[in-house]
Design an enzyme around this catalytic site. Sequence first.
Site, PDB file in Angstrom:
ATOM      1  CD  GLN A 128      -2.743   1.003   2.684  1.00  0.00           C
ATOM      2  OE1 GLN A 128      -2.834  -0.018   3.188  1.00  0.00           O
ATOM      3  NE2 GLN A 128      -3.478   2.021   2.784  1.00  0.00           N
ATOM      4  N   GLY A 129       0.870   1.999  -1.077  1.00  0.00           N
ATOM      5  CA  GLY A 129       1.499   3.361  -1.009  1.00  0.00           C
ATOM      6  C   GLY A 129       0.586   4.569  -0.538  1.00  0.00           C
TER       7      GLY A 129
ATOM      8  CB  SER B 140       2.233   6.952   5.200  1.00  0.00           C
ATOM      9  OG  SER B 140       0.900   6.426   5.694  1.00  0.00           O
TER      10      SER B 140
ATOM     11  CB  SER C 298       3.574  -3.754   5.647  1.00  0.00           C
ATOM     12  OG  SER C 298       3.419  -2.785   6.821  1.00  0.00           O
TER      13      SER C 298
ATOM     14  CD  GLU D 253      -6.188   0.256   6.984  1.00  0.00           C
ATOM     15  OE1 GLU D 253      -4.939  -0.044   6.986  1.00  0.00           O
ATOM     16  OE2 GLU D 253      -6.590   1.247   6.788  1.00  0.00           O
TER      17      GLU D 253
ATOM     18  CB  SER E 275      -1.845   8.961  14.873  1.00  0.00           C
ATOM     19  OG  SER E 275      -2.575  10.124  14.332  1.00  0.00           O
TER      20      SER E 275
ATOM     21  CD  GLU F 226      -2.492  11.651  18.442  1.00  0.00           C
ATOM     22  OE1 GLU F 226      -1.792  11.962  19.617  1.00  0.00           O
ATOM     23  OE2 GLU F 226      -2.203  11.143  17.472  1.00  0.00           O
TER      24      GLU F 226
END
Length: 401
Positions: A132-133, A135, A167, A251, A378, A380
């Site tokens: 998965q590209g 971030s 990953s 996901e 995250s 947040e």
Amino acid sequence: MDFGFGPDDEAFRAEARSWLVAHLAGGHEGVRGRGRPGSEHEGVAERRAWERELGRGGWIGLGWDSDTYGNRRATLTQQVVWAEEYARARAPGRCGHIGENLLAPTLLAYGSEEQRTEFLPPIARGEALWCQGFSEPGAGSDLAGVRTRAVRDGDTYAVTGQKIWTSLAREADWCFVLARTEEGARGHRGLSFLLVPMDQPGRVEVRPIRQLTGTSEFNEVFFDGARARAAHVVGGAGQGWRVAMGLLGFERGVSTLAQQIGFAQELAAVVREAVATGAVRDAVVRERLERSWAELRVMRWNALRTLGGGSAIAAGAPSVAKLLWGRWHQRLGELAVLVRGAAGAVGPADWSARAPYELDEAQRLHLFTRADTLYGGSDEVQRNIIAERVLGLPREARGPR
């Protein structure tokens, strides 16, 4: 929906359990328990062979709701049954899960029939691995900050940029990439979702990132004019934000329940260690163990409620699930070391030049779970999603890009 398991589900469970017992013992025993989070680098060749075994057995793609592309049909409850039995059997961590659980549902929802026909059967056979590209160094949980660019050149796009925390990038055959395809576009506008082959020497470079555990599950990926076919843009050019948001909704679903089976196994190991060391006699430790057990049960019932609920429940369910398990797993990692006392700080092997950084399972659990509240969005960001999309609170102020 009243979520429960009926006679057909229990028959499916018996079939799944029998198959797993027979096939794990039939030449795949060596990968049992390997490839879990924190050890995804282990036994990749053997786990790829296991993926093909799963494909031959028809166990990949149960949630696709179609047998057109080479998989068997299964109800939602049967998908849960399979995920639970897989975890209970301590079958190896899946190296094909990104393609099966993220890309495939995305193609079924947004892809063309040509894309589904080309990409889904190899995933169902356990032959094609994906990464998965999303971030980037300047756009982690905030995907609207993506800077990777894809420039149209005839029938292809030239992709240039950097992705991070990727990953399985070293093992993957393909990467689905969120890139900016409209010059001058900012935020969520002008993004496209491209399918990029990884085998492009000189154009795609993968660099492992060494983590706190001493291992390298994550990677940086550099694209330098990497080619992607225009026919491999999912959902249409400029529609990447819509497709990416749809993917993130896939996901966390049935896989959350399987994850909890693994958590229960980890908790049981911590309890056994607490009994063996006598730490369980400490009232504070005992209370923390009991709380961990109770919170894990709550997470299970919440996951079942989510699967059986309607759109109102589903809207914030992925974010709620991530908030619940991320902190819980961190606390379990702390407990895993705490119950061992001073011995928890001692490695399992003497230092040597060949093995300067050895950790046992409890230590790896403790260190790896530090990342649980960061990767996959995250804490947040999850709270912002719940506040804005579920509670309807004002959007967080964002500066210019």
